[in-house]
Write a protein that holds these residues in place. Structure first.
Motif, PDB file in Angstrom:
ATOM      1  N   MET A   1       0.843  -1.172   0.000  1.00 35.84           N
ATOM      2  CA  MET A   1       0.000   0.000   0.000  1.00 35.84           C
ATOM      3  C   MET A   1       0.888   1.233   0.000  1.00 35.84           C
ATOM      4  O   MET A   1       1.937   1.243   0.631  1.00 35.84           O
ATOM      5  CB  MET A   1      -0.905  -0.013   1.219  1.00 35.84           C
ATOM      6  CG  MET A   1      -1.703   1.267   1.381  1.00 35.84           C
ATOM      7  SD  MET A   1      -2.867   1.180   2.720  1.00 35.84           S
ATOM      8  CE  MET A   1      -4.223   1.976   1.947  1.00 35.84           C
ATOM      9  N   GLY A   2       0.444   2.289  -0.654  1.00 39.60           N
ATOM     10  CA  GLY A   2       1.242   3.491  -0.679  1.00 39.60           C
ATOM     11  C   GLY A   2       0.434   4.731  -1.001  1.00 39.60           C
ATOM     12  O   GLY A   2      -0.710   4.647  -1.470  1.00 39.60           O
ATOM     13  N   PHE A   3       1.063   5.874  -0.722  1.00 37.22           N
ATOM     14  CA  PHE A   3       0.481   7.173  -1.040  1.00 37.22           C
ATOM     15  C   PHE A   3       1.561   8.011  -1.694  1.00 37.22           C
ATOM     16  O   PHE A   3       2.714   7.994  -1.268  1.00 37.22           O
ATOM     17  CB  PHE A   3      -0.015   7.892   0.224  1.00 37.22           C
ATOM     18  CG  PHE A   3      -1.146   7.194   0.920  1.00 37.22           C
ATOM     19  CD1 PHE A   3      -2.448   7.354   0.480  1.00 37.22           C
ATOM     20  CD2 PHE A   3      -0.904   6.386   2.021  1.00 37.22           C
ATOM     21  CE1 PHE A   3      -3.494   6.713   1.119  1.00 37.22           C
ATOM     22  CE2 PHE A   3      -1.944   5.742   2.666  1.00 37.22           C
ATOM     23  CZ  PHE A   3      -3.247   5.902   2.218  1.00 37.22           C
ATOM     24  N   GLU A   4       1.184   8.762  -2.704  1.00 41.18           N
ATOM     25  CA  GLU A   4       2.128   9.640  -3.382  1.00 41.18           C
ATOM     26  C   GLU A   4       1.458  10.982  -3.656  1.00 41.18           C
ATOM     27  O   GLU A   4       0.332  11.040  -4.142  1.00 41.18           O
ATOM     28  CB  GLU A   4       2.588   9.013  -4.700  1.00 41.18           C
ATOM     29  CG  GLU A   4       3.686   9.800  -5.375  1.00 41.18           C
ATOM     30  CD  GLU A   4       4.312   9.059  -6.550  1.00 41.18           C
ATOM     31  OE1 GLU A   4       5.067   9.715  -7.282  1.00 41.18           O
ATOM     32  OE2 GLU A   4       4.059   7.856  -6.727  1.00 41.18           O
ATOM     33  N   GLY A   5       2.182  12.064  -3.304  1.00 42.29           N
ATOM     34  CA  GLY A   5       1.701  13.413  -3.575  1.00 42.29           C
ATOM     35  C   GLY A   5       0.444  13.797  -2.805  1.00 42.29           C
ATOM     36  O   GLY A   5      -0.403  14.516  -3.323  1.00 42.29           O
ATOM     37  N   LEU A  23       5.449   5.846   1.283  1.00 42.93           N
ATOM     38  CA  LEU A  23       5.006   7.239   1.221  1.00 42.93           C
ATOM     39  C   LEU A  23       6.022   8.034   0.411  1.00 42.93           C
ATOM     40  O   LEU A  23       7.199   8.060   0.746  1.00 42.93           O
ATOM     41  CB  LEU A  23       4.911   7.841   2.625  1.00 42.93           C
ATOM     42  CG  LEU A  23       3.952   7.175   3.610  1.00 42.93           C
ATOM     43  CD1 LEU A  23       4.134   7.767   5.004  1.00 42.93           C
ATOM     44  CD2 LEU A  23       2.519   7.339   3.148  1.00 42.93           C
ATOM     45  N   ILE A  24       5.561   8.694  -0.642  1.00 40.20           N
ATOM     46  CA  ILE A  24       6.438   9.503  -1.477  1.00 40.20           C
ATOM     47  C   ILE A  24       5.773  10.858  -1.688  1.00 40.20           C
ATOM     48  O   ILE A  24       4.599  10.930  -2.080  1.00 40.20           O
ATOM     49  CB  ILE A  24       6.704   8.824  -2.838  1.00 40.20           C
ATOM     50  CG1 ILE A  24       7.373   7.460  -2.621  1.00 40.20           C
ATOM     51  CG2 ILE A  24       7.566   9.706  -3.731  1.00 40.20           C
ATOM     52  CD1 ILE A  24       7.489   6.621  -3.868  1.00 40.20           C
ATOM     53  N   HIS A  44       9.726   8.619   1.741  1.00 42.00           N
ATOM     54  CA  HIS A  44      10.653   9.357   0.881  1.00 42.00           C
ATOM     55  C   HIS A  44      10.056  10.720   0.545  1.00 42.00           C
ATOM     56  O   HIS A  44       8.907  10.802   0.099  1.00 42.00           O
ATOM     57  CB  HIS A  44      10.894   8.533  -0.390  1.00 42.00           C
ATOM     58  CG  HIS A  44      12.046   8.990  -1.207  1.00 42.00           C
ATOM     59  ND1 HIS A  44      13.355   8.926  -0.766  1.00 42.00           N
ATOM     60  CD2 HIS A  44      12.100   9.528  -2.437  1.00 42.00           C
ATOM     61  CE1 HIS A  44      14.159   9.389  -1.701  1.00 42.00           C
ATOM     62  NE2 HIS A  44      13.418   9.772  -2.729  1.00 42.00           N
ATOM     63  N   ARG A  45      10.837  11.774   0.778  1.00 38.74           N
ATOM     64  CA  ARG A  45      10.397  13.144   0.531  1.00 38.74           C
ATOM     65  C   ARG A  45       9.056  13.420   1.226  1.00 38.74           C
ATOM     66  O   ARG A  45       8.049  13.725   0.589  1.00 38.74           O
ATOM     67  CB  ARG A  45      10.302  13.429  -0.972  1.00 38.74           C
ATOM     68  CG  ARG A  45      11.647  13.414  -1.670  1.00 38.74           C
ATOM     69  CD  ARG A  45      11.584  13.899  -3.110  1.00 38.74           C
ATOM     70  NE  ARG A  45      10.556  13.270  -3.912  1.00 38.74           N
ATOM     71  CZ  ARG A  45      10.728  12.193  -4.673  1.00 38.74           C
ATOM     72  NH1 ARG A  45      11.907  11.621  -4.745  1.00 38.74           N
ATOM     73  NH2 ARG A  45       9.726  11.708  -5.375  1.00 38.74           N
ATOM     74  N   THR A  62      12.665   2.879   6.284  1.00 35.18           N
ATOM     75  CA  THR A  62      13.657   3.700   5.598  1.00 35.18           C
ATOM     76  C   THR A  62      13.073   5.087   5.428  1.00 35.18           C
ATOM     77  O   THR A  62      11.988   5.235   4.856  1.00 35.18           O
ATOM     78  CB  THR A  62      14.000   3.100   4.221  1.00 35.18           C
ATOM     79  OG1 THR A  62      14.539   1.790   4.410  1.00 35.18           O
ATOM     80  CG2 THR A  62      15.011   3.964   3.491  1.00 35.18           C
ATOM     81  N   LEU A  63      13.779   6.098   5.947  1.00 34.18           N
ATOM     82  CA  LEU A  63      13.361   7.492   5.787  1.00 34.18           C
ATOM     83  C   LEU A  63      14.441   8.218   5.009  1.00 34.18           C
ATOM     84  O   LEU A  63      15.608   8.213   5.412  1.00 34.18           O
ATOM     85  CB  LEU A  63      13.190   8.180   7.145  1.00 34.18           C
ATOM     86  CG  LEU A  63      11.880   7.965   7.901  1.00 34.18           C
ATOM     87  CD1 LEU A  63      11.735   6.531   8.360  1.00 34.18           C
ATOM     88  CD2 LEU A  63      11.803   8.901   9.086  1.00 34.18           C
TER      89      LEU A  63
END
Length: 166
Positions: A1-5, A23-24, A44-45, A62-63
């Motif tokens: 699962m992820g989220f971007e922007g 997470l990006i 990330h970011r 990982t950050l």
């Protein structure tokens, strides 16, 4: 699962489990992530601004390129974490754990790490001088090469077996 922007504002993530989350380019503002589990996550970011992170579990995460500002991160779990290009500013990390972790280009700006555990994590080259590390659990090898204030040097001298006479 992820989220971007994505920007999360005043979202309640208390106790949620999102292991292996990615997470990006994500920003958390005034969110509550207390006791959430992001074990093994890749962040990330991302920015965490004015958030409640009490008990957040980031073990094995990982950050990279992350900014954490004005957050209450007491009891946060960051064991075996990898941080690169991370800034921690004006945060409370009291009683937190970041043991056996890897820090690369990590900045601590006016943070409170009282009674935290950091054994097995090298702080070499990291400026600790304007943060509170009273009672932090570190070993001699962990603190070697860290940048500290004169008062911190006295506190950390116990690791070297020194007795300071006044």
């Amino acid at each position: 699962m992820g989220f971007e922007g994505v920007i999360f504002n005043k979202v309640d993530f208390k106790g949620i489990t999102l292991n292996l989350l990615e997470l990006i380019d994500v920003r958390f503002e005034n969110c509550d992530l207390s006791n959430a589990n992001f074990i093994g996550g890749i962040i990330h970011r991302a920015e965490f601004i004015d958030c409640k992170l009490m008990g957040l579990n980031l073990n094995d995460a990982t950050l990279q390129n992350v900014y954490i500002n004005n957050c209450n991160a007491q009891f946060v779990q960051m064991n075996y974490i990898r941080m690169k290009n991370v800034i921690l500013s004006d945060c409370i990390f009291e009683n937190s754990n970041s043991q056996h972790s890897k820090f690369d280009k990590v900045e601590f700006r006016k943070c409170n790490f009282k009674l935290s555990q950091m054994s097995g994590t090298s702080l070499s080259g990291i400026d600790l001088s304007n943060s509170d590390f009273e009672g932090v659990g570190v070993g001699l090898e962990d603190i070697r090469g860290a940048i500290v204030s004169p008062m911190q040097a006295v506190g950390f001298s116990k690791l070297f077996g020194l007795v300071i006479k006044t």
